[in-house]
Design a protein around this motif. Structure first.
Motif, PDB file in Angstrom:
ATOM      1  N   PRO A 120       0.828  -1.208   0.000  1.00 47.85           N
ATOM      2  CA  PRO A 120       0.000   0.000   0.000  1.00 47.85           C
ATOM      3  C   PRO A 120       0.865   1.262   0.000  1.00 47.85           C
ATOM      4  O   PRO A 120       1.927   1.294   0.605  1.00 47.85           O
ATOM      5  N   GLY A 155       0.248   4.789   1.004  1.00 46.89           N
ATOM      6  CA  GLY A 155      -0.654   5.737   1.634  1.00 46.89           C
ATOM      7  C   GLY A 155      -0.066   7.125   1.775  1.00 46.89           C
ATOM      8  O   GLY A 155       1.078   7.403   1.377  1.00 46.89           O
ATOM      9  N   ALA A 156      -0.856   7.993   2.362  1.00 50.89           N
ATOM     10  CA  ALA A 156      -0.441   9.383   2.561  1.00 50.89           C
ATOM     11  C   ALA A 156       0.751   9.474   3.507  1.00 50.89           C
ATOM     12  O   ALA A 156       1.655  10.297   3.306  1.00 50.89           O
ATOM     13  N   ARG A 157       0.788   8.628   4.518  1.00 49.65           N
ATOM     14  CA  ARG A 157       1.904   8.652   5.468  1.00 49.65           C
ATOM     15  C   ARG A 157       3.209   8.278   4.765  1.00 49.65           C
ATOM     16  O   ARG A 157       4.249   8.887   4.994  1.00 49.65           O
ATOM     17  N   THR A 158       3.139   7.280   3.899  1.00 51.73           N
ATOM     18  CA  THR A 158       4.327   6.877   3.135  1.00 51.73           C
ATOM     19  C   THR A 158       4.808   8.016   2.245  1.00 51.73           C
ATOM     20  O   THR A 158       6.004   8.316   2.193  1.00 51.73           O
TER      21      THR A 158
END
Length: 115
Positions: free
Chosen positions: A53, A55-58
């Motif tokens: 995934p 995601g925004a955090r990544t």
């Protein structure tokens, strides 16, 4: 151990190619920008190919890391461009690995092993 050796060889080739580019009159900032751009594109492609995934955090952590890495690399290359020896400069910059390794041991309780 294979990946560590591969990393050492490829990193050495990258540093030597940078030095050759400077000796041929290439712009240090252009070489740095292209190198980091290609590395970022490659990392994104590998990440997408892995099916993990994204995601925004990544994306945020990757962006912050890139923003911090760019001036660090530009400063390192400015030192080399001004005539510092590559061996000495590379040894000093590799000492920066002590901080993340130490934090990994003390904050996240990662125990070093023989691998």
């Amino acid at each position: 151990m294979l990946y560590l050796a591969l990393s050492a060889v490829l990193t050495s080739c990258w540093a030597l190619s940078y030095k050759v580019a400077l000796r041929r009159g290439c712009s240090a900032m252009t070489v740095t920008t292209v190198a980091l751009g290609v590395a970022a594109a490659g990392a994104v492609l590998l990440h997408l190919a892995s099916g993990s995934p994204f995601g925004a955090r990544t994306a945020l952590l990757g962006t912050v890391s890139g923003v911090l890495l760019y001036p660090a690399m530009a400063a390192y290359f400015a030192v080399i461009r001004r005539g510092a020896r590559l061996g000495v400069s590379w040894t000093v910059i590799m000492l920066s690995m002590v901080i993340p390794v130490s934090l990994s041991i003390f904050l996240w309780k990662e125990a070093p092993d023989y691998r």
